[in-house]
Scaffold this active site. Structure first.
Site: not given
Ligand code: A2P
Length: 276
Positions: A48, A53, A78, A111
């Site tokens: 994931d 990120y 996401k 997200h």
């Protein structure tokens, strides 16, 4: 069969490995590369990541270098939380794919229902636009499943009222102490699968005396109790670690927490995360 090798089935028939490997707050570069490589070496087949990120490139490099066939690894990314236009979402997906260098993505999620910098803002129209882009990418065969993250029942209802496809997944913060009852009950009714991020409460739950007590009873670690709890609730936990010993430990969850102990864990209340 080990839980690590088992699957859930999403509403569109796509199989999702029960335990995923989380990469939030894992820095792009060596940290993300090494931890994903270690996770894959130790049997994880569900990774994931997210645009937000900033580590998609290193995650993808680890997947490639693992030499495991791409089709055997379930990868989620996401859409960044501030992107709330149709064209913006399509462009962001292309950027993700250029970083990942994959032909397709397994799961793509919006997200959050609002930008992280403006939590709670009403972005109903923007979410509809972003979701229409997700639907197009799904219909074009670019993504095997589409979903949302951090969406409340109202946020999802907004999509259902204006769009065609019901999200396959809602990824939410879920762990011992926060039952997310309204969201989970709603998603169950709509056949939207729940993924559990921060199953260890970002690590804060591991020093909880009640969880330690249950862990001692089963001769396992507090982390294993937290992960097993999410599994027994029918969700897919996404534990994250950068240490191999813990990466392995978090997969060793082939035991059953008895009902009496699940009920006891349900009495623990509170959200230890820093932002609350
Ligand atoms: P580290 O990456 O240094 O191993 P969550 O998955 O709920 O977000 O929790 C992640 C946090 O929990 C990280 O700080 C991670 O630290 C820590 N962690 C992950 N697995 C374990 C484990 N088995 N034992 C102790 N701490 C863990």
């Amino acid at each position: 069969m080990k839980t690590l090798n088992q699957f859930y089935t999403l509403s569109n028939g796509v199989k999702l490995p029960k335990i995923g490997f989380g990469t939030w707050q894992v820095a792009n570069g060596d940290e993300a590369y090494q931890s994903v490589l270690l996770a894959l070496k130790n049997g994880y087949r569900h990774i994931d990541t997210a645009e937000g990120y900033g580590n998609e490139e290193s995650v993808a490099k680890a997947i490639l270098d693992s030499k495991i066939p791409r089709s055997e690894i379930f990868v989620t990314s996401k859409l960044e939380s501030h992107i709330k236009t149709y064209e913006g979402a399509l462009a962001a997906f292309e950027k993700t794919m250029s970083l990942l260098k994959f032909d397709y993505l397994d799961l793509f999620l919006i997200h959050a229902p609002w930008p992280w910098s403006e939590m709670g803002k009403d972005c109903k129209e923007g979410n509809i636009q972003a979701w229409k882009a997700m639907e197009k990418l799904y219909k074009d065969g670019r993504i095997r499943a589409i979903g949302v993250s951090n969406f409340s029942p109202d946020d999802i209802e907004n999509l259902l009222n204006h769009c065609e496809i019901t999200p396959h997944v809602n990824q939410i913060g879920y762990f011992i102490g926060i039952d997310q009852k309204a969201t989970i009950d709603y998603c169950e009714k709509k056949n939207i699968f729940i993924e559990a991020y921060s199953p260890l409460g970002i690590g804060y739950l591991l020093s909880n005396p009640d969880i330690i007590k249950v862990a001692e009873k089963y001769n396992v670690s507090p982390a294993q109790i937290c992960i097993r709890y999410c599994l027994q609730k029918g969700t897919a936990p996404l534990p994250k670690s950068t240490h191999e010993k813990r990466i392995i430990e978090n997969t060793q969850v082939d035991f059953e927490i008895k009902k009496v102990d699940m009920d006891f864990l349900d009495t623990i209340k509170g959200d230890p995360r820093r932002w609350d």
